[in-house]
Design a protein around this motif. Structure first.
Motif, PDB file in Angstrom:
ATOM      1  N   ALA A 242      43.538 -58.565 102.943  1.00  0.00           N
ATOM      2  CA  ALA A 242      43.852 -57.971 101.646  1.00  0.00           C
ATOM      3  C   ALA A 242      45.255 -58.317 101.162  1.00  0.00           C
ATOM      4  CB  ALA A 242      43.707 -56.449 101.733  1.00  0.00           C
ATOM      5  N   GLY A 243      46.021 -59.048 101.972  1.00  0.00           N
ATOM      6  CA  GLY A 243      47.405 -59.337 101.613  1.00  0.00           C
ATOM      7  C   GLY A 243      48.249 -58.080 101.559  1.00  0.00           C
ATOM      8  N   ALA A 244      47.951 -57.112 102.438  1.00  0.00           N
ATOM      9  CA  ALA A 244      48.583 -55.800 102.366  1.00  0.00           C
ATOM     10  C   ALA A 244      49.365 -55.458 103.640  1.00  0.00           C
ATOM     11  CB  ALA A 244      47.519 -54.735 102.119  1.00  0.00           C
ATOM     12  N   LEU A 245      49.826 -56.462 104.370  1.00  0.00           N
ATOM     13  CA  LEU A 245      50.553 -56.208 105.606  1.00  0.00           C
ATOM     14  C   LEU A 245      51.957 -55.654 105.378  1.00  0.00           C
ATOM     15  CD1 LEU A 245      49.531 -59.310 107.744  1.00  0.00           C
ATOM     16  CD2 LEU A 245      49.171 -56.918 108.394  1.00  0.00           C
ATOM     17  N   ASP A 246      52.513 -55.888 104.202  1.00  0.00           N
ATOM     18  CA  ASP A 246      53.887 -55.463 103.927  1.00  0.00           C
ATOM     19  C   ASP A 246      53.955 -53.936 103.822  1.00  0.00           C
ATOM     20  OD1 ASP A 246      56.485 -55.050 103.075  1.00  0.00           O
ATOM     21  OD2 ASP A 246      56.400 -56.497 101.429  1.00  0.00           O
ATOM     22  N   PRO A 247      54.739 -53.261 104.683  1.00  0.00           N
ATOM     23  CA  PRO A 247      54.842 -51.801 104.597  1.00  0.00           C
ATOM     24  C   PRO A 247      55.821 -51.328 103.528  1.00  0.00           C
ATOM     25  CG  PRO A 247      56.140 -52.586 106.431  1.00  0.00           C
ATOM     26  CD  PRO A 247      55.439 -53.795 105.860  1.00  0.00           C
ATOM     27  N   HIS A 248      56.492 -52.274 102.859  1.00  0.00           N
ATOM     28  CA  HIS A 248      57.447 -51.941 101.796  1.00  0.00           C
ATOM     29  C   HIS A 248      58.519 -50.971 102.301  1.00  0.00           C
ATOM     30  CE1 HIS A 248      55.201 -54.085  98.695  1.00  0.00           C
ATOM     31  NE2 HIS A 248      54.103 -53.561  99.212  1.00  0.00           N
ATOM     32  N   ASN A 249      59.163 -51.368 103.400  1.00  0.00           N
ATOM     33  CA  ASN A 249      60.270 -50.587 103.939  1.00  0.00           C
ATOM     34  C   ASN A 249      61.490 -50.716 103.027  1.00  0.00           C
ATOM     35  OD1 ASN A 249      58.670 -50.064 106.196  1.00  0.00           O
ATOM     36  ND2 ASN A 249      59.515 -51.784 107.341  1.00  0.00           N
ATOM     37  N   VAL A 250      62.160 -49.607 102.791  1.00  0.00           N
ATOM     38  CA  VAL A 250      63.340 -49.621 101.931  1.00  0.00           C
ATOM     39  C   VAL A 250      64.478 -48.852 102.590  1.00  0.00           C
ATOM     40  CG1 VAL A 250      62.042 -49.851  99.785  1.00  0.00           C
ATOM     41  CG2 VAL A 250      62.558 -47.566 100.659  1.00  0.00           C
ATOM     42  N   CYS A 251      65.690 -49.194 102.176  1.00  0.00           N
ATOM     43  CA  CYS A 251      66.888 -48.473 102.598  1.00  0.00           C
ATOM     44  C   CYS A 251      67.665 -48.071 101.351  1.00  0.00           C
ATOM     45  CB  CYS A 251      67.758 -49.343 103.508  1.00  0.00           C
ATOM     46  SG  CYS A 251      69.283 -48.524 104.052  1.00  0.00           S
ATOM     47  N   ILE A 252      67.957 -46.783 101.253  1.00  0.00           N
ATOM     48  CA  ILE A 252      68.730 -46.252 100.137  1.00  0.00           C
ATOM     49  C   ILE A 252      70.024 -45.668 100.692  1.00  0.00           C
ATOM     50  CG2 ILE A 252      68.785 -44.616  98.221  1.00  0.00           C
ATOM     51  CD1 ILE A 252      65.735 -44.650  98.209  1.00  0.00           C
ATOM     52  N   VAL A 253      71.136 -46.127 100.147  1.00  0.00           N
ATOM     53  CA  VAL A 253      72.450 -45.583 100.502  1.00  0.00           C
ATOM     54  C   VAL A 253      73.036 -44.937  99.253  1.00  0.00           C
ATOM     55  CG1 VAL A 253      74.780 -46.102 101.315  1.00  0.00           C
ATOM     56  CG2 VAL A 253      72.810 -47.321 102.287  1.00  0.00           C
ATOM     57  N   ALA A 254      73.467 -43.704  99.395  1.00  0.00           N
ATOM     58  CA  ALA A 254      74.030 -42.979  98.258  1.00  0.00           C
ATOM     59  C   ALA A 254      75.274 -42.229  98.720  1.00  0.00           C
ATOM     60  CB  ALA A 254      73.004 -42.001  97.681  1.00  0.00           C
ATOM     61  N   ARG A 255      76.241 -42.114  97.824  1.00  0.00           N
ATOM     62  CA  ARG A 255      77.518 -41.487  98.204  1.00  0.00           C
ATOM     63  C   ARG A 255      77.888 -40.391  97.194  1.00  0.00           C
ATOM     64  NH1 ARG A 255      79.216 -45.286 101.950  1.00  0.00           N
ATOM     65  NH2 ARG A 255      78.395 -47.394 101.563  1.00  0.00           N
ATOM     66  N   ARG A 256      78.468 -39.335  97.733  1.00  0.00           N
ATOM     67  CA  ARG A 256      78.997 -38.295  96.847  1.00  0.00           C
ATOM     68  C   ARG A 256      80.455 -38.621  96.557  1.00  0.00           C
ATOM     69  NH1 ARG A 256      77.021 -33.998  95.053  1.00  0.00           N
ATOM     70  NH2 ARG A 256      75.373 -33.786  96.648  1.00  0.00           N
ATOM     71  N   PRO A 257      80.822 -38.702  95.296  1.00  0.00           N
ATOM     72  CA  PRO A 257      82.228 -39.015  94.975  1.00  0.00           C
ATOM     73  C   PRO A 257      83.178 -38.020  95.613  1.00  0.00           C
ATOM     74  CG  PRO A 257      80.842 -39.149  93.020  1.00  0.00           C
ATOM     75  CD  PRO A 257      79.994 -38.538  94.104  1.00  0.00           C
ATOM     76  N   PRO A 258      84.358 -38.506  96.048  1.00  0.00           N
ATOM     77  CA  PRO A 258      85.331 -37.580  96.616  1.00  0.00           C
ATOM     78  C   PRO A 258      85.873 -36.633  95.552  1.00  0.00           C
ATOM     79  CG  PRO A 258      86.275 -39.755  96.343  1.00  0.00           C
ATOM     80  CD  PRO A 258      84.821 -39.902  96.031  1.00  0.00           C
ATOM     81  N   LEU A 259      86.408 -35.512  96.009  1.00  0.00           N
ATOM     82  CA  LEU A 259      87.041 -34.589  95.087  1.00  0.00           C
ATOM     83  C   LEU A 259      88.280 -35.238  94.481  1.00  0.00           C
ATOM     84  CD1 LEU A 259      86.848 -31.287  97.165  1.00  0.00           C
ATOM     85  CD2 LEU A 259      85.404 -31.932  95.218  1.00  0.00           C
ATOM     86  N   THR A 260      88.477 -35.017  93.206  1.00  0.00           N
ATOM     87  CA  THR A 260      89.655 -35.567  92.543  1.00  0.00           C
ATOM     88  C   THR A 260      90.762 -34.523  92.532  1.00  0.00           C
ATOM     89  OG1 THR A 260      88.791 -34.822  90.410  1.00  0.00           O
ATOM     90  CG2 THR A 260      88.272 -37.072  91.071  1.00  0.00           C
ATOM     91  N   ARG A 261      91.953 -34.998  92.759  1.00  0.00           N
ATOM     92  CA  ARG A 261      93.101 -34.095  92.775  1.00  0.00           C
ATOM     93  C   ARG A 261      93.595 -33.905  91.341  1.00  0.00           C
ATOM     94  NH1 ARG A 261      96.722 -36.200  97.954  1.00  0.00           N
ATOM     95  NH2 ARG A 261      95.119 -35.799  99.551  1.00  0.00           N
ATOM     96  N   VAL A 262      93.927 -32.667  91.008  1.00  0.00           N
ATOM     97  CA  VAL A 262      94.446 -32.366  89.671  1.00  0.00           C
ATOM     98  C   VAL A 262      95.966 -32.432  89.700  1.00  0.00           C
ATOM     99  CG1 VAL A 262      94.551 -30.604  87.871  1.00  0.00           C
ATOM    100  CG2 VAL A 262      92.487 -30.862  89.256  1.00  0.00           C
TER     101      VAL A 262
END
Length: 262
Positions: A242-262
């Motif tokens: 079926a051409g369906a061997l690819d498991p479509h693995n993904v990696c997502i990296v996300a970051r929370r911005p640091p607190l800004t100093r006032v």
């Protein structure tokens, strides 16, 4: 026994799925890790990643739905700053803003509904912290889900249908673009999604079968016993056709911005 009731077994998983641990460690290294701080490992398996992070200098809170996995992770990390508890990711609880790194690999595709887990992990990331998320079936929704549909078709063949009544093929698609939007809505800056190279045993069919028995087809292996490899071989042949061997693995990296100093 249904997939939601299936108890993951730590020893066969540990013995056969080193490739998944290596992929998790590679993703974490690529995201850039602090030398200290707090680390959350959601779906920790038998504790290899938790151990590696603790030896790096991080304090680790790990969790898994499987009692067998939790016991194995506790034993592996007994002398390290690692706490392991049993948690169902469908009802995941993490302290908001508590972690410099939140990590989950190869867990999300087992959840029928992932929004709660994704949002909880995102909210647990401290200012300046990072979320690293790897899973399978992350293709766009418009691309369909040929891998799952092909596996279900094999399981519905006369040789397997009655035997797999209590162990259906359960595998869920969570498109990476949709997951990325959830993370962004929780205030994280999401990097471009990266595909994760699949591992099909590098030509070693016995190694591939062992990995699939311990993970993808663990519930089916419990009811099929000695016939599991025959079922796996039929699945692989059908996926290739079926051409369906690819498991479509993904990696997502996300970051929370640091607190800004006032």
């Amino acid at each position: 026994m249904s997939r939601t009731e299936h108890e993951w077994r730590a020893e066969p998983y540990r013995a056969a799925n080193g490739v998944q641990v290596r992929a998790a460690l590679k993703a974490l290294a690529g995201a850039g890790l602090p030398r200290d701080g707090r680390f959350a490992d959601v779906g920790c398996g038998s504790g290899e990643v938790a151990e590696a992070m603790a030896r790096r200098g991080l304090t680790v809170d790990a969790c898994d739905i499987s009692e067998s996995m939790v016991d194995a992770a506790r034993a592996r990390c007994a002398a390290l700053p690692v706490t392991v508890e049993r948690q169902d990711a469908r009802r995941l609880s993490l302290r908001p803003g508590a972690y410099d790194v939140v990590h989950s690999s190869w867990m999300l595709h087992w959840l029928a509904e992932a929004d709660h887990a994704v949002r909880t992990m995102a909210r647990a990331v401290a200012p300046g912290g990072t979320l690293v998320l790897q899973y399978s079936a992350g293709q766009p929704r418009a691309d369909g889900f040929a891998l799952r549909d092909t596996l279900r078709a094999v399981a519905d063949r006369p040789a397997w249908r009655d035997r797999l009544t209590d162990a259906p093929i359960v595998f869920y698609q969570h498109p990476a673009d949709e997951v990325s939007l959830l993370l962004a809505a929780e205030g994280l800056a999401v990097s471009p999604v990266e595909p994760v190279a699949q591992d099909l045993g590098a030509g070693d069919l016995d190694r591939l079968r062992a990995a699939l028995r311990a993970a993808t087809f663990a519930a089916q292996a419990e009811v099929l016993g000695d016939d599991t490899d025959a079922f796996i071989d039929e699945c692989l042949a059908a996926l290739a056709a079926a051409g369906a061997l690819d498991p479509h693995n993904v990696c997502i990296v996300a970051r929370r911005p640091p607190l800004t100093r006032v």
